[in-house]
Write a protein that holds these residues in place. Sequence first.
Motif, short mmCIF file in Angstrom:
data_model
loop_
_atom_site.label_atom_id
_atom_site.label_comp_id
_atom_site.label_asym_id
_atom_site.label_seq_id
_atom_site.Cartn_x
_atom_site.Cartn_y
_atom_site.Cartn_z
N LYS A 1 0.82 -1.21 0.00
CA LYS A 1 0.00 0.00 0.00
C LYS A 1 0.86 1.26 0.00
O LYS A 1 0.50 2.28 -0.60
N ARG A 2 2.00 1.19 0.67
CA ARG A 2 2.90 2.36 0.71
C ARG A 2 3.82 2.44 -0.51
O ARG A 2 4.55 3.42 -0.67
N LYS A 3 3.76 1.42 -1.35
CA LYS A 3 4.57 1.35 -2.58
C LYS A 3 6.06 1.50 -2.26
O LYS A 3 6.83 2.12 -3.01
N THR A 4 6.45 0.91 -1.15
CA THR A 4 7.81 1.05 -0.64
C THR A 4 8.86 0.47 -1.58
O THR A 4 9.89 1.10 -1.84
N TYR A 5 8.61 -0.73 -2.09
CA TYR A 5 9.61 -1.38 -2.92
C TYR A 5 9.84 -0.65 -4.24
O TYR A 5 10.88 -0.81 -4.87
N GLY A 6 8.86 0.15 -4.65
CA GLY A 6 9.03 0.97 -5.84
C GLY A 6 10.02 2.09 -5.66
O GLY A 6 10.40 2.76 -6.63
N MET A 7 10.46 2.33 -4.41
CA MET A 7 11.44 3.38 -4.14
C MET A 7 12.87 2.93 -4.46
O MET A 7 13.79 3.73 -4.44
N VAL A 8 13.04 1.64 -4.74
CA VAL A 8 14.35 1.11 -5.10
C VAL A 8 14.64 1.42 -6.56
O VAL A 8 13.74 1.38 -7.41
N ASP A 9 15.89 1.71 -6.89
CA ASP A 9 16.24 2.09 -8.25
C ASP A 9 16.42 0.89 -9.19
O ASP A 9 15.93 0.89 -10.30
N VAL A 10 17.18 -0.12 -8.73
CA VAL A 10 17.48 -1.28 -9.57
C VAL A 10 17.36 -2.55 -8.73
O VAL A 10 17.80 -2.58 -7.58
N ILE A 11 16.76 -3.59 -9.32
CA ILE A 11 16.64 -4.88 -8.66
C ILE A 11 17.41 -5.91 -9.48
O ILE A 11 17.10 -6.17 -10.64
N VAL A 12 18.44 -6.49 -8.87
CA VAL A 12 19.25 -7.51 -9.53
C VAL A 12 18.60 -8.87 -9.29
O VAL A 12 18.43 -9.29 -8.14
N CYS A 13 18.23 -9.54 -10.36
CA CYS A 13 17.60 -10.87 -10.28
C CYS A 13 18.61 -11.91 -10.76
O CYS A 13 19.03 -11.86 -11.92
N PRO A 14 19.00 -12.88 -9.92
CA PRO A 14 20.00 -13.87 -10.33
C PRO A 14 19.48 -14.94 -11.29
O PRO A 14 20.23 -15.85 -11.63
N SER A 15 18.23 -14.86 -11.70
CA SER A 15 17.72 -15.79 -12.71
C SER A 15 16.59 -15.11 -13.48
O SER A 15 15.95 -14.17 -12.98
N GLU A 16 16.35 -15.60 -14.69
CA GLU A 16 15.23 -15.10 -15.47
C GLU A 16 13.91 -15.45 -14.78
O GLU A 16 12.94 -14.70 -14.85
N PHE A 17 13.89 -16.59 -14.11
CA PHE A 17 12.68 -17.00 -13.40
C PHE A 17 12.35 -15.99 -12.30
O PHE A 17 11.20 -15.59 -12.14
N MET A 18 13.37 -15.59 -11.53
CA MET A 18 13.16 -14.59 -10.49
C MET A 18 12.65 -13.29 -11.10
O MET A 18 11.71 -12.66 -10.60
N LYS A 19 13.26 -12.87 -12.19
CA LYS A 19 12.85 -11.63 -12.85
C LYS A 19 11.38 -11.70 -13.27
O LYS A 19 10.62 -10.75 -13.09
N LYS A 20 10.99 -12.84 -13.81
CA LYS A 20 9.61 -13.02 -14.26
C LYS A 20 8.63 -12.87 -13.10
O LYS A 20 7.55 -12.28 -13.24
N GLN A 21 8.98 -13.41 -11.93
CA GLN A 21 8.09 -13.32 -10.77
C GLN A 21 7.98 -11.88 -10.28
O GLN A 21 6.88 -11.39 -10.00
N LEU A 22 9.09 -11.18 -10.17
CA LEU A 22 9.05 -9.80 -9.68
C LEU A 22 8.40 -8.87 -10.69
O LEU A 22 7.77 -7.88 -10.32
N ASP A 23 8.52 -9.20 -11.96
CA ASP A 23 7.90 -8.37 -13.00
C ASP A 23 6.38 -8.42 -12.97
O ASP A 23 5.71 -7.61 -13.65
N THR A 24 5.80 -9.36 -12.22
CA THR A 24 4.34 -9.39 -12.10
C THR A 24 3.83 -8.22 -11.27
O THR A 24 2.63 -7.92 -11.29
#
Length: 406
Positions: free
Chosen positions: A186-209
Amino acid sequence: MKILMVNKFLHPNGGSETYIFKLGEQLQKTGHEVQFFGMEHAGRIVGNHAECYTSDMDFHGGGLKKLLYPLRIIYSTEARKKMHIVLEDFQPDVVHLNNINFQLTPSVIYAVRAYEKKYGKHVQIVYTAHDYQWVCPNHMMRVPATGEICFACRGGDFRQCSRKRCIHGSRMKSLLGTIEAVYYAKRKTYGMVDVIVCPSEFMKKQLDTDPLLADKTVMMHNFIETDLNDTGQNDRDEKSKDYVLYFGRFSEEKGTGTLLEACRALPDIPFVFAGTGPLEDKVDQVPNVENRGFVTGEALRRLILNARFSVYPSEWYENCPFSVMESQMYATPVLASDLGGAPELVQAGRTGDLFRGGDIQELTEHIRALWNDPELCRKYSQNCKDINFDTVEEYCDKIVKKVYQS
């Protein structure tokens, strides 16, 4: 460049800690200044100039302090205040977050942005996603009680965590996990981060949801720790390749139970297990399994080198499993489950094979087929030598140029 590494544990505890220690060491070698912020602990091996850390939180202990944990694991005023002290003292250009939830909490993100506003200086906030915490309150996308792979919370309906008691099977802990996830969404806190490093394409796909995160993710497979110029592949003793190897934690989510069932169904094939964990007693009960216990260093290197192939049967969505990379680095083929980031590392039919995670019959058939075809194993082994992994030096160079300076 000044880089502040933030992680709840500052002592050797797992993959996240190995990552920050190795990366921090390499960044310092290349001329950057690195300090660390996290919990105080008797085993702490890194720190900061201000000598400022949060108090150690032991969820397994008792006493009055534990009664305050439900409030502190959602938002830690202590972490925010002490983080601000370190920021004032160190004045970093980059704050690199790792595992922060529960013990530190995302309050540290607010500390960075408050510091930034106070001094009118932009600070790049980078987060390496070592698990799925930001889209799944129990961080594994797996219901522990049933072993069910689960995407129920991924769209933001975090109530499912409470309904399924996803955190340690506890109604109260799962409720707190739900509250934390809803609060920061609700506070959109994680959107305050500039870059998210994902060690796998699978991880990236999940966070991209999550629309807040989708345009911030960058995929970078983990680096390999060992010197790739000295893998010892020439030390391989073909006469010793008379066992199948599993090395890692002995637990249900790692697929240890399923693998043990396969071992029982293959009594003529010798298996070596190296590790520890809650299923250790069950490991010791299978006649054709030799339990070497926790093995590291040269002893582990020899075990991997001289195995016909290794098995990685994980039953949760592993991120970028180092065990798979390490096995292939030593030219030992891998039979891995098809879940999470492991399939990105194993070239099925070339450097190893994949099986349906949790399927005992399919796992058994694959082990039997590989064991009965030593020539195929040798072919896979040869192909493993062509795999290129990033060394920590190469990874460090990439993260500075592509992430810290983006």
